[in-house]
Design an enzyme around this catalytic site. Sequence first.
Site, PDB file in Angstrom:
ATOM      1  CB  SER A 160       2.130  -0.004   0.799  1.00 21.64           C
ATOM      2  OG  SER A 160       1.652   0.808  -0.220  1.00 21.64           O
ATOM      3  CG  ASP A 319       1.677   1.161  -4.236  1.00 22.93           C
ATOM      4  OD1 ASP A 319       0.315   0.797  -5.045  1.00 22.93           O
ATOM      5  OD2 ASP A 319       1.428   1.490  -3.068  1.00 22.93           O
ATOM      6  CG  ASP A 321      -0.451  -2.062  -1.941  1.00 20.44           C
ATOM      7  OD1 ASP A 321       0.335  -1.035  -2.329  1.00 20.44           O
ATOM      8  OD2 ASP A 321      -1.318  -2.037  -0.898  1.00 20.44           O
TER       9      ASP A 321
END
Length: 587
Positions: A160, A319, A321
Amino acid sequence: MKLFKDLKSVDAETRIRLAKENYLIWKNSDALTEEEKASLDEFCADHELMERVFLTLLEFGTAGIRGKMHMGSSGINRFTVALATKALAYAVKEAKGEGRGVVIACDSRNNSAEFAKITACVLAKEGIKTYIFDRLRPTPELSYAILKLNCQAGVNITASHNTKEYNGYKAYWDNGAQIGIELAKTIADKCYEYDLFQCARDCDFDKLVSDGSITVIGEEVDNAYLGEVLKTSVIGEGLKDVKRELQIVYTPLHGTGYKLVPKILRLAGFENVVTVPEQMVLDGNFPTVKKPNPQDMNAFDQGIALANKVGSEVVLATDPDADRAGIAIRCKDGSFKVLTGNQIGCLLLEFLINAKKKENKLPANSAVVMSLVSTSLADRICKANGIKLFRVYTGFKYIGEKIGEFESSGEYSYLFGFEESHGYLGGTYARDKDAVGAVMLICEMTAFYKSRGRSLVEVMDEIYSKYGFVSDKTYELNITEVDYISKMASIMADFRSSPLKTIDGERVTVMDDYKSLESTDLITMKKTRIELPSENMLSFTTEKSTRIIVRPSGTEPKIKIYVSLEAEDQEAANEKYQRVINEVVKK
């Protein structure tokens, strides 16, 4: 190789002896390359570190596993990824889901593509139907693909918003949401039953693709996913001129939003989108930012610099992902203001309610779902508009589960879900937060208010005037001990044994313990049951509505302290916040 869930169950002398034995097993294994073997030596200087690296596994929880990339059983590497997949395969077969299969995606991080291929190989060798995307994809598309392909499970290789040293393994189930507590425990237990090195052997990805054991998927799923995102549009074909004129700067922060975010904006009618060229480069080292996270104001620096050159009013970031989205808005004085996750959530909530009301498209049984740690301002917005609000634990899987409940019962119609950590979902096509869809809605909202001569900063001030000023901030207490799990447990135990009695001179009147599921009125000492699953979290509320929530992070070595308070303005709120944090952390 002997591995332990709890190092404290073993005496110190035995721990170091076993750590040295496991180190030698790694060092002498023919499964490792010479370079991998050489990297093991850096962990031998400190006994505690050696024990942690060679005697434990990363805990497999509802968020899967996440940690730093290095060799050893406690690192994210090709062996621990294969081990986690072997355990997941067991759960899939127990559910008789081999024929439904598992779909796999990955982000732009170092080693993500390799780990995704290893995951696919282990599943295929277990006789499980396996899909893998042809290149990196956003997390929300992985969630959508599980539902689209009717899979039993899904995996995304991503950490992430973490820094470059990290990677992770997000595991999903057939409802499109991340796995539940009991299933996570089953998988975690299974990880201790398998041979770590054997799981990763014979991973010939190309051969398994060529013989049909692994199916590669691509643009056909992209198009279907984007089509569902477009259905959540609020203004549709409206405001064409405003949307064309609105100049947007976008950065994917070197991540998976690089392709689909610009594409969804074009499909939604936003033609004036400029991307930050240096940050469109897919690079797991994230060379232009310290933290690839739209929660971090510094992540907007290059986007704002570009916006000042081209005259843009809006800077958007996602971000790596692409499940978190953030925005910076130009103020009247020409400066940019980066909005918090709670502010974006409340702006979107107010916008969706009003826009749907105007079109007579707001169902009478509309419901909003948000995390317990998110702002109480949303409660006021929902109450004023007759919207049912559900509070759930941190983790978008709980919002996803609520969506499933609504669809099954028909009692409520899902309107919107959000978490303070910049996670939003405006539709039911996925069961995880979606930055691709959120960016589209944020741009629609910006265009809507621009057509009325107002910026989002001004609209946020209007919301405060209408509902009252609420400030929400999060403090992260980083844990540096090697055995950070035990340290976090100790801190939480201390809060329970010696709870907060006052906060900034205000008497604490309610204590909610989500582990014992007891809410205690500290004035009458009356206890009521909290109707949620047990979770290691505490909440303290004062007589003046100041609220402190304390919980250990599920993915990182830190305790998170959420502070929500009322004040006259932001300056007063900042001063009060600092006093509160100093008092709580000092405890």
